[in-house]
Design a protein around this motif. Structure first.
Motif, mmCIF file in Angstrom:
data_model
loop_
_atom_site.group_PDB
_atom_site.id
_atom_site.type_symbol
_atom_site.label_atom_id
_atom_site.label_comp_id
_atom_site.label_asym_id
_atom_site.label_seq_id
_atom_site.Cartn_x
_atom_site.Cartn_y
_atom_site.Cartn_z
ATOM 1 N N ALA A 166 32.580 31.685 11.008
ATOM 2 C CA ALA A 166 31.273 32.145 11.496
ATOM 3 C C ALA A 166 31.463 33.321 12.438
ATOM 4 C CB ALA A 166 30.560 31.003 12.212
ATOM 5 N N PRO A 167 30.513 34.230 12.496
ATOM 6 C CA PRO A 167 30.635 35.395 13.386
ATOM 7 C C PRO A 167 30.515 34.987 14.846
ATOM 8 C CG PRO A 167 28.478 35.352 12.365
ATOM 9 C CD PRO A 167 29.274 34.258 11.715
ATOM 10 N N PRO A 168 31.181 35.692 15.752
ATOM 11 C CA PRO A 168 31.083 35.377 17.182
ATOM 12 C C PRO A 168 29.736 35.770 17.744
ATOM 13 C CG PRO A 168 32.409 37.333 16.865
ATOM 14 C CD PRO A 168 32.102 36.810 15.504
ATOM 15 N N SER A 169 29.322 35.061 18.794
ATOM 16 C CA SER A 169 28.050 35.349 19.455
ATOM 17 C C SER A 169 28.210 35.598 20.946
ATOM 18 C CB SER A 169 27.059 34.200 19.243
ATOM 19 O OG SER A 169 27.596 32.984 19.746
ATOM 20 N N SER A 170 29.426 35.374 21.477
ATOM 21 C CA SER A 170 29.660 35.565 22.904
ATOM 22 C C SER A 170 31.061 36.108 23.111
ATOM 23 C CB SER A 170 29.506 34.250 23.681
ATOM 24 O OG SER A 170 28.241 33.667 23.458
ATOM 25 N N VAL A 171 31.224 36.845 24.185
ATOM 26 C CA VAL A 171 32.533 37.380 24.545
ATOM 27 C C VAL A 171 32.665 37.337 26.066
ATOM 28 C CG1 VAL A 171 31.694 39.764 24.596
ATOM 29 C CG2 VAL A 171 34.141 39.327 24.331
ATOM 30 N N LEU A 172 33.865 37.051 26.539
ATOM 31 C CA LEU A 172 34.159 37.030 27.965
ATOM 32 C C LEU A 172 35.435 37.823 28.191
ATOM 33 C CD1 LEU A 172 34.051 34.201 30.528
ATOM 34 C CD2 LEU A 172 36.288 35.140 29.986
ATOM 35 N N ARG A 173 35.476 38.600 29.222
ATOM 36 C CA ARG A 173 36.687 39.336 29.581
ATOM 37 C C ARG A 173 37.006 39.073 31.048
ATOM 38 N NH1 ARG A 173 36.048 44.255 33.211
ATOM 39 N NH2 ARG A 173 33.819 44.288 33.562
ATOM 40 N N LEU A 174 38.282 38.937 31.316
ATOM 41 C CA LEU A 174 38.777 38.737 32.671
ATOM 42 C C LEU A 174 39.858 39.770 32.946
ATOM 43 C CD1 LEU A 174 39.128 34.828 32.794
ATOM 44 C CD2 LEU A 174 37.314 36.214 33.812
ATOM 45 N N THR A 175 39.722 40.485 34.052
ATOM 46 C CA THR A 175 40.713 41.462 34.473
ATOM 47 C C THR A 175 41.688 40.794 35.438
ATOM 48 O OG1 THR A 175 39.366 42.179 36.352
ATOM 49 C CG2 THR A 175 38.995 43.284 34.239
ATOM 50 N N PRO A 176 42.795 41.441 35.753
ATOM 51 C CA PRO A 176 43.714 40.857 36.743
ATOM 52 C C PRO A 176 43.035 40.583 38.079
ATOM 53 C CG PRO A 176 44.770 42.664 35.581
ATOM 54 C CD PRO A 176 43.350 42.664 35.155
ATOM 55 N N GLU A 177 42.101 41.416 38.483
ATOM 56 C CA GLU A 177 41.385 41.194 39.742
ATOM 57 C C GLU A 177 40.535 39.933 39.669
ATOM 58 O OE1 GLU A 177 41.531 44.010 38.138
ATOM 59 O OE2 GLU A 177 42.746 45.262 39.497
ATOM 60 N N ASP A 178 39.978 39.631 38.500
ATOM 61 C CA ASP A 178 39.170 38.420 38.346
ATOM 62 C C ASP A 178 40.003 37.155 38.528
ATOM 63 O OD1 ASP A 178 36.920 39.931 37.796
ATOM 64 O OD2 ASP A 178 37.265 39.911 35.640
ATOM 65 N N MET A 179 41.241 37.190 38.040
ATOM 66 C CA MET A 179 42.085 35.990 38.050
ATOM 67 C C MET A 179 43.018 35.930 39.253
ATOM 68 S SD MET A 179 42.963 35.697 33.964
ATOM 69 C CE MET A 179 43.436 37.422 33.774
ATOM 70 N N GLN A 180 42.931 36.913 40.131
ATOM 71 C CA GLN A 180 43.814 36.914 41.302
ATOM 72 C C GLN A 180 43.515 35.715 42.206
ATOM 73 O OE1 GLN A 180 43.620 40.535 43.526
ATOM 74 N NE2 GLN A 180 44.946 39.798 45.177
ATOM 75 N N GLY A 181 44.562 35.003 42.613
ATOM 76 C CA GLY A 181 44.393 33.838 43.464
ATOM 77 C C GLY A 181 44.247 32.546 42.705
ATOM 78 N N PHE A 182 44.249 32.596 41.363
ATOM 79 C CA PHE A 182 44.132 31.388 40.546
ATOM 80 C C PHE A 182 45.384 31.227 39.694
ATOM 81 C CE2 PHE A 182 39.774 32.784 41.344
ATOM 82 C CZ PHE A 182 39.199 31.626 41.838
ATOM 83 N N ARG A 183 45.693 29.982 39.373
ATOM 84 C CA ARG A 183 46.913 29.686 38.607
ATOM 85 C C ARG A 183 46.611 29.296 37.169
ATOM 86 N NH1 ARG A 183 52.296 27.888 39.267
ATOM 87 N NH2 ARG A 183 53.146 28.003 37.133
ATOM 88 N N PHE A 184 45.486 28.612 36.935
ATOM 89 C CA PHE A 184 45.190 28.104 35.602
ATOM 90 C C PHE A 184 43.786 28.527 35.164
ATOM 91 C CE2 PHE A 184 48.379 25.159 37.239
ATOM 92 C CZ PHE A 184 49.292 25.127 36.172
ATOM 93 N N LEU A 185 43.656 28.674 33.865
ATOM 94 C CA LEU A 185 42.369 28.894 33.206
ATOM 95 C C LEU A 185 42.185 27.785 32.193
ATOM 96 C CD1 LEU A 185 39.844 30.587 32.306
ATOM 97 C CD2 LEU A 185 41.402 31.824 30.776
ATOM 98 N N THR A 186 41.041 27.098 32.261
ATOM 99 C CA THR A 186 40.768 26.020 31.306
ATOM 100 C C THR A 186 39.573 26.372 30.430
ATOM 101 O OG1 THR A 186 39.343 24.832 32.879
ATOM 102 C CG2 THR A 186 41.677 24.241 32.832
ATOM 103 N N ILE A 187 39.682 25.976 29.174
ATOM 104 C CA ILE A 187 38.601 26.152 28.196
ATOM 105 C C ILE A 187 38.240 24.758 27.695
ATOM 106 C CG2 ILE A 187 37.902 27.217 26.032
ATOM 107 C CD1 ILE A 187 40.114 29.298 26.494
#
Length: 858
Positions: free
Chosen positions: A525-546
């Motif tokens: 199926a075609p995508p309907s959403s997109v998310l982008r994270l830059t290094p500045e967005d993830m600074q100070g965090f260790r894990f990303l959960t989906i």
């Protein structure tokens, strides 16, 4: 020999002109598929009797109130119950207030948007999608304290009462005097509408009816084409009541200048109105205090139809230099939320996707407490921004510019999912720990994926992109964790888990694949959403959960037929591709290929050194591999399927997002084979250096390897060139004719043989050798410097190139007209000689018969 060369040059110019003309006409005559859905309505028009200003009231124009519904109503009783929010629609050039005039190809009426406003009022606000919403920029006053905690209404307080002026279908784009007359009547109509509300309110009070909401003090103006300019002209009219208009919405309206100034009065009126608007926003200083003129609380929003609007180009519809960013903005329908389409000049009035969004936007302007539009300028501007703009950034620096929403563990109030849509952590099955840079979800399995940012984001792969067709909150949720834990409460208070689900940006999705039979495998199926994270967005965090919801948790809606989600850590530089101008031009004869191996970056940033509005380019992606073996499928399903068809079972369809500096964003939901076109900008000496470039962001599944092919379309380019520069070609044509007449006059003065027009045109095409170095040296030098420094061509080069092409085409048009006129004169002469000889022979034969001399007659 010289004469032969001159004739050869002229013949080559004529051949080039005919070739471009035929290609352009073929491109322009092809039917346009804009993807719009028709809007249906049951209109009734209630005339508003003239009153008040006798001079204006006794004119030839009229004012009507629109009513939606098939039942017959009592006009007087309906007017007596008038209590909504007044909106005045102003038709454009040759437009009718109520129906299409097919003889003049006009479809300029209030019906569609008024009918959808009535349906929207009865149906209520649209259901929230929990996607990231656009807001005001810093230039537009994002930091203003009045917007703190401001939310859109959850219910509609009052309906919209749509009025329309009957301007007799006059062609206001032809004469400035007609525009002035329309402006006069619109000012009268505004006053008449406000007086009608007062009259209806007084009648209801006399009859003992319950007190209604506050009386409206202003009228919202909606204008199409020249009607939008009339709306702005009414604002500076000396007789307009103070604060009678505070909101103006224009559709396909030329604001900068008329599309074709056929009379000087038209250009003068545009210049006068725009000059007064610029003065109206200036702060006037005095010795006592400073104050702002009456336009200080007026906002203007201009909507363009995009590259399919051939009558009014996007460049003319912008508000640059007229309305400051704090009081309005421009947006193209191609980047409008829930629209994403380009449409023709008249289609913008009936395209259902657009009129629905406009109707919902205008209804959201009404304050639920007072029943009238928000008096605060920035609140109204914020409503327009959040309802019309998409959450996709206007420029394609996704992989280079930081996002201020999340930084160092500090969050600027990212909204979380509502409680009724959040499933409990203990409802998730065992967690998955992802060890690769790419994470894939092919079903709603109710599991949570853990991604180690420090480990997976190393070696330069510090950017993360997530593409999915799952709905935010009800289908997928994303969190940033400072350390591993089971729930939010496991983290210290100063390092809390941050939910970033609301950072998902909605993109238009193409048609869902059809399942041939229950249980059979379908394409992704075609995508309907997109998310982008830059290094500045993830600074100070260790894990990303989906976190993916289990299939039953769908908030009352059926799950998608084939759910999917793909995320990846990647290096931004690996996804950059620069396509030079020479390569694009050569691709018109020999297409260019770019190979994308498996595990390529999910986001590919293509930079074109040529505006794709003037040179539309087709992009074709063919899957060459994706790890699917034919033997893994039953023989009856494999058949003659090639790699491309097999890979569509695994990889999501690619999405193309194109951006240019003139009209902004254009989205192509399925880019397997697509001609990427944006709106082209005229080649002007004052153009900015980046105005002739186009950027394209491709979201491509990293599991597949692709062969990306791009080729310039000469047919589409010829049509776009003729549309954009037809007036310049006509102007150059008159210059060519005048040059030829000047040579004939000079020969007459010198008692020389007077050359023909063709001979004079042949000599004009030959540049004197002494002037050749002077004419081409600056151009060649600038080209050499740009190539040496790997820089884009300066606007001067494009301006000169376009000017030369227009001049050559003008000579070709002139030569063709001369040859056609010579042929017509020659044919007329032969016909005259034939008829004359026959008439003389007939007369002589009559004399022979009369004199009985038969032996001399045939």
């Amino acid at each position: 020999m010289q004469g032969l060369r001159a004739k050869f040059r002229l013949a080559a110019v004529v051949a080039l002109t005919l070739w471009i003309a035929l290609l352009g006409l073929y491109s322009l005559l092809k039917p346009i598929s804009n993807g719009c859905v028709m809007t249906y309505m049951y209109p009734t028009y209630i005339p508003i009797s003239a009153a008040g200003d006798a001079a204006a009231a006794s004119g030839k124009y009229g004012l009507y109130l629109y009513h939606e519904g098939w039942k017959k109503i009592d006009f007087d009783e309906h007017l007596k119950q008038l209590s909504g929010v007044p909106v005045l629609f102003i038709p454009g050039n040759g437009g009718s207030f109520k129906q299409a005039t097919f003889s003049t190809l006009v479809a300029d009426s209030v019906r569609s948007v008024a009918a959808e406003s009535d349906r929207a009022y009865q149906g209520g606000p649209p259901e929230s999608t929990f996607h990231h919403e656009a807001g005001l920029t810093s230039e537009e006053g994002r930091a203003d304290t009045h917007l703190a905690g401001f939310e859109l209404p959850t219910q509609y307080k009052n309906r919209l009462d749509w009025f329309a002026v009957d301007l007799e279908g006059e062609h206001s784009a032809m004469d400035g005097q007609i525009l002035e007359e329309h402006t006069e009547y619109v000012v009268y109509a505004i006053h008449r509408i406000l007086d009608q509300y007062k009259h209806s309110h007084d009648v209801r009070e006399k009859e003992g009816a319950a007190a209604s909401s506050s009386l409206p003090k202003s009228v919202i103006l909606v204008g199409h084409s020249m009607g939008g300019f009339v709306a702005r002209a009414a604002m500076i009219h000396p007789r307009l009541r103070k604060a009678a208009v505070e909101t103006i919405l224009t559709l396909s309206t030329p604001h900068q200048s008329p599309p074709v100034a056929l009379q000087p009065s038209l250009g003068h009126y545009f210049e006068h109105v725009n000059r007064e608007w610029r003065k109206g926003y200036e702060v006037q200083s005095t010795h006592a205090a400073s104050y702002v003129t009456d336009l200080s609380n007026v906002i203007v929003v201009s909507i363009s139809g995009g590259y399919n609007d051939y009558q009014v180009r996007t460049k003319l519809e912008t508000l640059d230099g007229i309305v400051p960013p704090t009081h309005g903005f421009f947006i193209s329908s191609t980047s409008m939320r829930n629209v994403w389409l380009s449409m023709e000049h008249q289609a913008i009035l009936w395209c259902n996707q657009l009129v629905v969004q406009v109707s919902q936007t205008l209804l959201n302007l009404v304050d639920t407490k007072t029943g009238v539009p928000f008096p605060e300028r920035q609140k109204r501007l914020s409503v327009f921004a959040r309802m019309l703009r998409s959450g996709i950034p206007d420029a394609f620096q996704w992989t280079s510019q930081p996002d201020s929403n999340v930084h160092g563990g500090q969050v600027a109030r990212l909204p979380g999912c509502p409680n009724n849509l959040i499933w409990k952590d203990d409802g998730l099955e065992r967690d998955l720990y992802i060890e690769t840079i790419t994470v894939t979800v092919l079903a709603m399995d109710g599991r949570r994926r853990w991604l180690d940012i420090h480990k997976l984001g190393s070696n330069g792969k510090s950017h993360f992109v997530f593409v999915t067709n799952l709905a935010p909150c009800s289908g997928a949720r994303l969190h940033l964790w400072p350390e591993k834990g089971k729930s939010n409460s496991d983290s210290p208070s100063d390092k809390r888990v941050i939910e970033i689900t609301s950072k998902l940006v909605q993109i238009p999705s193409g048609p869902a694949p059809v399942q041939m039979e229950p249980g059979s495998q379908t394409e992704q199926a075609p995508p309907s959403s997109v998310l982008r994270l830059t290094p500045e967005d993830m600074q100070g965090f260790r894990f990303l959960t989906i976190s993916i919801a289990p299939r039953p948790i769908v908030s009352g809606r059926p799950p998608p037929g084939a759910s999917m989600a793909v995320g990846q850590f990647f290096d931004a530089k690996d996804g950059e591709r620069v396509l030079s101008a020479p390569a694009l031009l050569l691709s018109a004869y020999s297409s260019k290929d770019v190979l994308l191996e498996e595990d390529h970056p999910i986001a590919l940033n293509l930079s074109f050194d040529i505006n794709l509005g003037l040179l539309p380019t087709s992009l074709s992606l063919k899957a060459t591999g994706c790890g699917i073996q034919r033997s893994g499928l039953p023989d009856e399903e494999v058949g003659d399927m090639d790699n491309s068809k097999l890979c569509k079972l695994r990889c999501f369809p690619p999405v193309a997002l194109a951006w240019d500096s003139t009209s902004g964003l254009h989205v192509f939901p399925n880019a397997y084979s697509e001609t990427v076109t944006v709106d082209s900008s005229p080649a002007l000496l004052s153009s900015s250096p980046g105005s002739g470039k186009t950027s394209v962001l491709l979201l491509v599944d990293p599991h597949c390897s692709y062969e990306l092919t791009f080729a310039a379309s000469l047919t589409a380019a010829a049509g776009k060139f003729l549309l954009l520069y037809s007036s310049q070609i006509v102007g150059s044509f008159f210059a060519v004719i005048f040059f030829a007449l000047m040579q004939q006059v000079r020969a007459w003065d010198l008692d020389l043989p007077i050359p023909s027009v063709l001979t004079a045109m042949e000599s004009n095409l030959k540049m004197p050798l002494p002037f050749a170095p002077l004419g081409f040296s600056p151009l060649l030098l600038s080209l050499f410097v740009c190539v040496l420094n790997s820089q884009p061509l300066p606007p001067l080069v494009s301006f000169i190139a376009v000017s030369i092409i227009c001049y050559v085409l003008a000579n070709g048009v002139g030569a063709i007209l001369v040859w056609v006129s010579q042929f017509l004169f020659y044919a007329a002469a032969l016909t005259h000689v034939f008829i004359k000889s026959r008439s003389v022979l007939y007369v002589s034969c009559q004399h022979c018969v009369k004199d009985d001399v038969y032996h001399n007659c045939d």
